[in-house]
Design a protein around this motif. Structure first.
Motif, PDB file in Angstrom:
ATOM      1  N   SER A   1       0.815  -1.218   0.000  1.00  0.00           N
ATOM      2  CA  SER A   1       0.000   0.000   0.000  1.00  0.00           C
ATOM      3  C   SER A   1       0.851   1.271   0.000  1.00  0.00           C
ATOM      4  O   SER A   1       0.355   2.346   0.269  1.00  0.00           O
ATOM      5  CB  SER A   1      -0.951  -0.005   1.212  1.00  0.00           C
ATOM      6  OG  SER A   1      -0.202  -0.087   2.414  1.00  0.00           O
ATOM      7  N   GLY A   2       2.146   1.136  -0.335  1.00  0.00           N
ATOM      8  CA  GLY A   2       3.017   2.320  -0.400  1.00  0.00           C
ATOM      9  C   GLY A   2       2.585   3.280  -1.495  1.00  0.00           C
ATOM     10  O   GLY A   2       1.956   2.888  -2.483  1.00  0.00           O
ATOM     11  N   GLU A   3       2.937   4.553  -1.315  1.00  0.00           N
ATOM     12  CA  GLU A   3       2.543   5.568  -2.312  1.00  0.00           C
ATOM     13  C   GLU A   3       3.200   5.332  -3.667  1.00  0.00           C
ATOM     14  O   GLU A   3       2.722   5.804  -4.693  1.00  0.00           O
ATOM     15  CB  GLU A   3       2.889   6.974  -1.801  1.00  0.00           C
ATOM     16  CG  GLU A   3       1.924   7.431  -0.711  1.00  0.00           C
ATOM     17  CD  GLU A   3       2.272   8.801  -0.149  1.00  0.00           C
ATOM     18  OE1 GLU A   3       3.198   9.453  -0.677  1.00  0.00           O
ATOM     19  OE2 GLU A   3       1.604   9.212   0.817  1.00  0.00           O
ATOM     20  N   ASP A   4       4.334   4.582  -3.659  1.00  0.00           N
ATOM     21  CA  ASP A   4       5.027   4.320  -4.926  1.00  0.00           C
ATOM     22  C   ASP A   4       4.462   3.089  -5.646  1.00  0.00           C
ATOM     23  O   ASP A   4       5.048   2.606  -6.614  1.00  0.00           O
ATOM     24  CB  ASP A   4       6.538   4.163  -4.700  1.00  0.00           C
ATOM     25  CG  ASP A   4       6.872   3.087  -3.667  1.00  0.00           C
ATOM     26  OD1 ASP A   4       5.948   2.623  -2.955  1.00  0.00           O
ATOM     27  OD2 ASP A   4       8.055   2.717  -3.559  1.00  0.00           O
ATOM     28  N   TYR A   5       3.295   2.589  -5.195  1.00  0.00           N
ATOM     29  CA  TYR A   5       2.679   1.408  -5.823  1.00  0.00           C
ATOM     30  C   TYR A   5       2.661   1.500  -7.365  1.00  0.00           C
ATOM     31  O   TYR A   5       3.056   0.550  -8.042  1.00  0.00           O
ATOM     32  CB  TYR A   5       1.255   1.206  -5.271  1.00  0.00           C
ATOM     33  CG  TYR A   5       0.526  -0.003  -5.836  1.00  0.00           C
ATOM     34  CD1 TYR A   5       0.498  -1.203  -5.137  1.00  0.00           C
ATOM     35  CD2 TYR A   5      -0.129   0.044  -7.068  1.00  0.00           C
ATOM     36  CE1 TYR A   5      -0.156  -2.336  -5.649  1.00  0.00           C
ATOM     37  CE2 TYR A   5      -0.777  -1.065  -7.594  1.00  0.00           C
ATOM     38  CZ  TYR A   5      -0.789  -2.246  -6.882  1.00  0.00           C
ATOM     39  OH  TYR A   5      -1.425  -3.352  -7.403  1.00  0.00           O
ATOM     40  N   PRO A   6       2.219   2.640  -7.944  1.00  0.00           N
ATOM     41  CA  PRO A   6       2.120   2.684  -9.410  1.00  0.00           C
ATOM     42  C   PRO A   6       3.473   2.517 -10.121  1.00  0.00           C
ATOM     43  O   PRO A   6       3.522   2.062 -11.264  1.00  0.00           O
ATOM     44  CB  PRO A   6       1.541   4.078  -9.697  1.00  0.00           C
ATOM     45  CG  PRO A   6       0.931   4.531  -8.411  1.00  0.00           C
ATOM     46  CD  PRO A   6       1.727   3.894  -7.324  1.00  0.00           C
ATOM     47  N   GLU A   7       4.570   2.873  -9.434  1.00  0.00           N
ATOM     48  CA  GLU A   7       5.887   2.765 -10.076  1.00  0.00           C
ATOM     49  C   GLU A   7       6.466   1.358  -9.968  1.00  0.00           C
ATOM     50  O   GLU A   7       7.469   1.049 -10.607  1.00  0.00           O
ATOM     51  CB  GLU A   7       6.902   3.734  -9.426  1.00  0.00           C
ATOM     52  CG  GLU A   7       6.725   5.201  -9.790  1.00  0.00           C
ATOM     53  CD  GLU A   7       5.692   5.880  -8.912  1.00  0.00           C
ATOM     54  OE1 GLU A   7       5.929   6.016  -7.708  1.00  0.00           O
ATOM     55  OE2 GLU A   7       4.637   6.276  -9.455  1.00  0.00           O
ATOM     56  N   LEU A   8       5.864   0.521  -9.123  1.00  0.00           N
ATOM     57  CA  LEU A   8       6.448  -0.794  -8.850  1.00  0.00           C
ATOM     58  C   LEU A   8       5.740  -1.868  -9.671  1.00  0.00           C
ATOM     59  O   LEU A   8       4.615  -2.245  -9.368  1.00  0.00           O
ATOM     60  CB  LEU A   8       6.334  -1.116  -7.347  1.00  0.00           C
ATOM     61  CG  LEU A   8       7.297  -0.343  -6.447  1.00  0.00           C
ATOM     62  CD1 LEU A   8       6.868  -0.452  -4.987  1.00  0.00           C
ATOM     63  CD2 LEU A   8       8.724  -0.856  -6.605  1.00  0.00           C
ATOM     64  N   ILE A   9       6.428  -2.353 -10.703  1.00  0.00           N
ATOM     65  CA  ILE A   9       5.840  -3.431 -11.510  1.00  0.00           C
ATOM     66  C   ILE A   9       5.743  -4.710 -10.678  1.00  0.00           C
ATOM     67  O   ILE A   9       5.003  -5.632 -11.003  1.00  0.00           O
ATOM     68  CB  ILE A   9       6.661  -3.657 -12.808  1.00  0.00           C
ATOM     69  CG1 ILE A   9       5.850  -4.491 -13.807  1.00  0.00           C
ATOM     70  CG2 ILE A   9       8.005  -4.301 -12.522  1.00  0.00           C
ATOM     71  CD1 ILE A   9       6.398  -4.528 -15.201  1.00  0.00           C
ATOM     72  N   THR A  10       6.471  -4.755  -9.554  1.00  0.00           N
ATOM     73  CA  THR A  10       6.464  -5.938  -8.687  1.00  0.00           C
ATOM     74  C   THR A  10       5.324  -5.898  -7.665  1.00  0.00           C
ATOM     75  O   THR A  10       5.118  -6.862  -6.937  1.00  0.00           O
ATOM     76  CB  THR A  10       7.806  -6.037  -7.933  1.00  0.00           C
ATOM     77  OG1 THR A  10       8.065  -4.773  -7.307  1.00  0.00           O
ATOM     78  CG2 THR A  10       8.943  -6.361  -8.882  1.00  0.00           C
ATOM     79  N   ALA A  11       4.608  -4.765  -7.581  1.00  0.00           N
ATOM     80  CA  ALA A  11       3.452  -4.681  -6.664  1.00  0.00           C
ATOM     81  C   ALA A  11       2.220  -5.112  -7.448  1.00  0.00           C
ATOM     82  O   ALA A  11       1.801  -4.435  -8.379  1.00  0.00           O
ATOM     83  CB  ALA A  11       3.307  -3.257  -6.140  1.00  0.00           C
ATOM     84  N   ARG A  12       1.628  -6.264  -7.074  1.00  0.00           N
ATOM     85  CA  ARG A  12       0.592  -6.863  -7.906  1.00  0.00           C
ATOM     86  C   ARG A  12      -0.791  -6.867  -7.269  1.00  0.00           C
ATOM     87  O   ARG A  12      -1.781  -7.090  -7.952  1.00  0.00           O
ATOM     88  CB  ARG A  12       0.987  -8.310  -8.252  1.00  0.00           C
ATOM     89  CG  ARG A  12       2.328  -8.445  -8.977  1.00  0.00           C
ATOM     90  CD  ARG A  12       2.278  -7.877 -10.385  1.00  0.00           C
ATOM     91  NE  ARG A  12       3.579  -7.882 -11.021  1.00  0.00           N
ATOM     92  CZ  ARG A  12       4.128  -8.942 -11.604  1.00  0.00           C
ATOM     93  NH1 ARG A  12       3.490 -10.086 -11.627  1.00  0.00           N
ATOM     94  NH2 ARG A  12       5.314  -8.844 -12.176  1.00  0.00           N
ATOM     95  N   THR A  13      -0.858  -6.701  -5.950  1.00  0.00           N
ATOM     96  CA  THR A  13      -2.153  -6.807  -5.277  1.00  0.00           C
ATOM     97  C   THR A  13      -2.346  -5.594  -4.373  1.00  0.00           C
ATOM     98  O   THR A  13      -1.494  -5.316  -3.529  1.00  0.00           O
ATOM     99  CB  THR A  13      -2.223  -8.118  -4.464  1.00  0.00           C
ATOM    100  OG1 THR A  13      -2.115  -9.223  -5.378  1.00  0.00           O
ATOM    101  CG2 THR A  13      -3.529  -8.236  -3.702  1.00  0.00           C
ATOM    102  N   ASN A  14      -3.446  -4.876  -4.559  1.00  0.00           N
ATOM    103  CA  ASN A  14      -3.645  -3.655  -3.778  1.00  0.00           C
ATOM    104  C   ASN A  14      -4.741  -3.838  -2.722  1.00  0.00           C
ATOM    105  O   ASN A  14      -5.432  -4.852  -2.669  1.00  0.00           O
ATOM    106  CB  ASN A  14      -3.944  -2.463  -4.710  1.00  0.00           C
ATOM    107  CG  ASN A  14      -5.254  -2.633  -5.492  1.00  0.00           C
ATOM    108  OD1 ASN A  14      -6.058  -3.520  -5.233  1.00  0.00           O
ATOM    109  ND2 ASN A  14      -5.461  -1.760  -6.459  1.00  0.00           N
TER     110      ASN A  14
END
Length: 304
Positions: free
Chosen positions: A151-164
């Protein structure tokens, strides 16, 4: 019709979708890679060949045959990586939930349409667009559903963040009788040893009451400690950073006492045998170069 039934990660497996490495396509360009480990192997010239990956997947198919598990495979799409079937959908109870995955992977979902169509339409769930989720982050465990998230603010920049968190809330609403427990995961686009791509890259329940876990995969220490308390320290196999990098937590359970594991996971496999498990060893080191292993390439549909 397919009567789906998944309550946890380890009950006796009866039906599963196993991905395919056929027509896997050329070595991807750096900008087309989905994770830092694949990037590393492309740069080093050690990216796995299709022939090696097909052999590895067939070894798993042979184990499923031995245990009389019904195996579905995706329809082969030319030049498309279809190994990781866990990414595209997942089953909880009697419902199949379509993953809202990276947009350029839509066609992978079409390749399992023939399975989706065999499920009662009331049990086919497509979450709202803002809910991002992949099956590697979702673990039904009896009264609980464990979900890896970021749930970090940089979620959109992280291609490795897959589940919100939108997906976490939506899954809680779908299963009001379950306790949904989210875990914040450590993410990195560049360092595979500091990146837990999915929850199953740093944690997995096995047997009736045991688990494999890697502490550094969790961003919040008390969430990691909650899991240790839940399973009990004596029931936990703790893996080191290099073992997480090798995907040691990403094995797959056929039943409470039979697991499929990578043949090089000597320390884990010995521990499992010492704790009464039958370990079916397969070669899977090539596929693991894409930051996915045995759990990632299987989508269980029916367990007892």
């Amino acid at each position: 019709m397919l009567k789906l039934h998944i309550k946890n990660e380890t009950a006796r497996l009866r039906a599963v979708i196993l991905g395919t490495a056929e027509s896997n396509g050329p070595i991807p360009k750096i900008e087309d890679c989905y994770d830092p480990k694949s990037i590393q192997h492309v740069l080093e010239g050690t990216y796995p060949t299709e022939a090696d990956m097909v052999l590895e997947m067939e070894a798993v198919a042979a184990v499923f045959k031995k245990y009389d598990v019904k195996v579905f495979r995706p329809e082969v799409i030319k030049d498309c990586n279809q190994i990781f079937s866990r990414d595209i959908a997942f089953v909880i109870e009697d419902k199949i939930i379509r993953a809202n995955i990276l947009p350029n992977r839509e066609k992978e979902i079409r390749a399992i349409q023939y399975v989706w169509d065999q499920v009662d339409s009331n049990n086919r769930i497509i979450l709202p667009e803002e809910c991002h989720v992949e099956g590697g982050d979702v673990m039904p465990w009896n009264d609980y559903i464990f979900i890896g998230t970021y749930s970090g603010e940089d979620y959109p920049e992280l291609i490795t963040a897959r589940t919100n968190m939108d997906a976490v809330i939506a899954i809680q609403e779908l299963f009001p009788n379950k306790t949904v427990k989210p875990f914040e995961l450590r993410k990195s686009n560049t360092d595979p040893k500091e990146n837990a791509l999915h929850l199953d890259c740093c944690f997995q329940p096995i047997g009736k009451d045991k688990a494999i876990i890697h502490k550094n995969g969790f961003l919040i220490e008390r969430e990691y400690e909650w899991l240790v308390d839940f399973f009990g320290k004596e029931n936990i196999f703790e893996i080191a950073k290099d073992e997480m990098y090798d995907m040691t937590s990403n094995i797959f359970s056929i039943s409470e006492d039979v697991v499929v594991s990578e043949k090089n996971f000597t320390r884990l496999n010995n521990w499992l045998r010492n704790h009464g498990f039958t370990v079916e060893e397969v070669p899977y080191a090539e596929i693991s170069k894409q930051e996915g292993m045995l759990r990632c390439s299987t989508l269980p549909l029916i367990r007892d």
